[in-house]
Design an enzyme around this catalytic site. Structure first.
Site, short mmCIF file in Angstrom:
data_model
loop_
_atom_site.label_atom_id
_atom_site.label_comp_id
_atom_site.label_asym_id
_atom_site.label_seq_id
_atom_site.Cartn_x
_atom_site.Cartn_y
_atom_site.Cartn_z
N LEU A 10 0.93 -1.36 -0.41
CA LEU A 10 -0.05 -0.12 -0.20
C LEU A 10 1.18 1.16 -0.33
CD1 LEU A 10 -2.49 -0.86 2.46
CD2 LEU A 10 -2.91 -1.15 -0.67
N GLY A 11 2.14 1.25 0.05
CA GLY A 11 2.70 2.14 0.04
C GLY A 11 3.00 2.98 -0.87
N GLN A 12 4.16 3.87 -1.05
CA GLN A 12 4.52 5.07 -2.42
C GLN A 12 4.35 4.08 -3.54
OE1 GLN A 12 7.15 7.93 -2.49
NE2 GLN A 12 6.71 8.36 -4.15
N ASP A 34 0.41 -5.57 3.09
CA ASP A 34 0.51 -4.63 3.81
C ASP A 34 -0.17 -4.84 5.30
OD1 ASP A 34 1.13 -1.82 2.76
OD2 ASP A 34 0.05 -2.23 4.80
N ARG A 36 -1.58 -2.50 7.02
CA ARG A 36 -2.23 -1.72 6.94
C ARG A 36 -3.48 -2.91 6.16
NH1 ARG A 36 -0.47 3.45 4.30
NH2 ARG A 36 0.94 2.13 3.43
N ASP A 50 2.11 -8.24 8.95
CA ASP A 50 2.96 -7.52 9.63
C ASP A 50 4.22 -8.26 9.82
OD1 ASP A 50 3.02 -7.24 13.04
OD2 ASP A 50 4.50 -5.96 11.63
N TYR A 139 16.51 6.21 10.29
CA TYR A 139 15.82 6.44 8.48
C TYR A 139 18.27 5.81 7.87
CZ TYR A 139 14.20 5.66 3.90
OH TYR A 139 14.38 4.92 2.70
N LYS A 143 18.66 1.73 6.62
CA LYS A 143 19.11 1.15 5.37
C LYS A 143 20.79 0.70 5.03
CE LYS A 143 15.24 1.61 3.90
NZ LYS A 143 14.42 1.03 3.13
N ILE A 169 11.08 9.49 -5.08
CA ILE A 169 10.83 8.97 -5.69
C ILE A 169 9.45 10.15 -5.92
CG2 ILE A 169 9.41 6.80 -6.34
CD1 ILE A 169 12.05 6.31 -6.45
#
Ligand code: VAH
Length: 316
Positions: A10-12, A34, A36, A50, A139, A143, A169
């Protein structure tokens, strides 16, 4: 044929990677998952997942006989500042569980890294593929850890892991969620709706960016590359364009002449952006698997405005 799993569907990026993979492999071959809940309105298998729950992850991988995992589930840079413990748990804990499961069930893994994997002591212009990585954001720490874990699982256990250090992005399908580069998406919505935008980064903040179609192509291309060609795995520098908010505003004005930008700096996201490269060298990606972007600042701006004008047009 073994199936494909996309986490963070559901992310970008996930919102556009799932349909792209389903177009290539068939809807039933791609499981969209996802935290969600199941992505609505999409044809093909969908699941709640999850990624920090090993039991749910292993059960899903076995039930669907997954052979490739595109592991996108993560907290982005600005959210990770507010929730560092959750960012570590999801971004690195989730990645570790995915890699362990991939080792057990023989899955290949794509894991996105980011230009956020670099820090203020990294050369900031034309950042090399192989250089110092001491990010100062949680973050970025997650990564770099993800890159190291993925390379370790490839070297120690032969897991086919590959990754890209993605820049900001830009897309018009799903809104981004809590990134430092989100201004480059929000600005288009505000330009169309209000002909003005208040930017949370300084006007001279230079960052690498990429239009979503190029990002989707890069992800699919790196996973299809012959392994023998890859001198690197996690993760390749990739970029498509490089601009500042001022330059993006000037490009938008070519289409909306009265567009105005002003600045309300968010010190948290400005500090993150100031720790990142201003430009990266993506020659390794070009040499090892033929990376070539299709969109530049001009063509991306035109397409974003065209697509959002249709999306935001009032229903008749
Ligand atoms: C973020 N969009 O801003 C992500 C990305 C390079 C930026 O990692 O957190």
């Amino acid at each position: 044929m073994r199936k494909i799993l996309v986490t963070g569907a559901l992310g970008q990026i996930g919102s556009e990677l799932v349909p792209a993979l389903r177009e290539r492999h068939g809807a039933e071959q791609v499981v969209a998952s996802d935290l969600r809940g199941a992505p609505g309105g999409v044809e093909g298998p969908v699941e709640h997942l999850d990624c920090t729950d090993p039991q749910e992850l292993h059960e899903l991988l076995q039930r669907h006989d997954i052979g490739v995992i595109y592991h996108l589930a993560a907290l982005l840079s600005a959210v990770a500042v507010e929730k560092p413990q959750e960012a570590w748990n999801v971004n690195t804990g989730g990645t570790f569980l995915v890699l362990e499961a991939a080792r057990l069930y023989g899955c290949a893994v794509f894991q996105p890294s980011s230009i956020g994997a670099f820090g203020p002591t990294t050369p900031r212009e034309n950042t090399p593929q192989d250089t110092i990585q001491r990010p100062t954001s949680m973050y970025g720490v997650t990564k770099v850890t993800g890159e190291l874990l993925c390379d370790y699982y490839a070297l120690r256990f032969g897991v086919d892991t590959r990754g890209l250090r993605l820049p900001g992005i830009i897309s018009h399908v799903a809104p981004p969620g809590g990134g430092t580069t989100d201004y480059a998406v929000d600005i288009f919505y505000q330009a169309i709706r209000h002909r003005r935008y208040s930017c949370f980064l300084r006007g001279d903040t230079r960052l690498d960016m990429m239009y979503m179609p190029d990002a989707i192509n890069a992800i699919i291309q790196i996973m299809a590359a012959p392994p023998a060609n890859l001198k690197h795995r996690n993760a390749f520098n990739v970029t498509a364009m490089n601009f500042t908010p001022e330059e993006l505003a000037a490009e938008i004005r070519k289409h909306i002449p009265d567009f105005e930008i002003d600045y309300e700096i968010d010190p948290v996201r400005q500090a993150i952006a100031d720790s990142w490269p201003r430009s990266v060298d993506d020659s390794a990606a070009r040499a090892e698997w033929g990376w070539i972007p299709s969109y530049d600042l001009g063509t991306m701006t035109r397409d974003m405005l065209d697509k959002l004008r249709l999306k935001l047009k009032p229903a008749n």
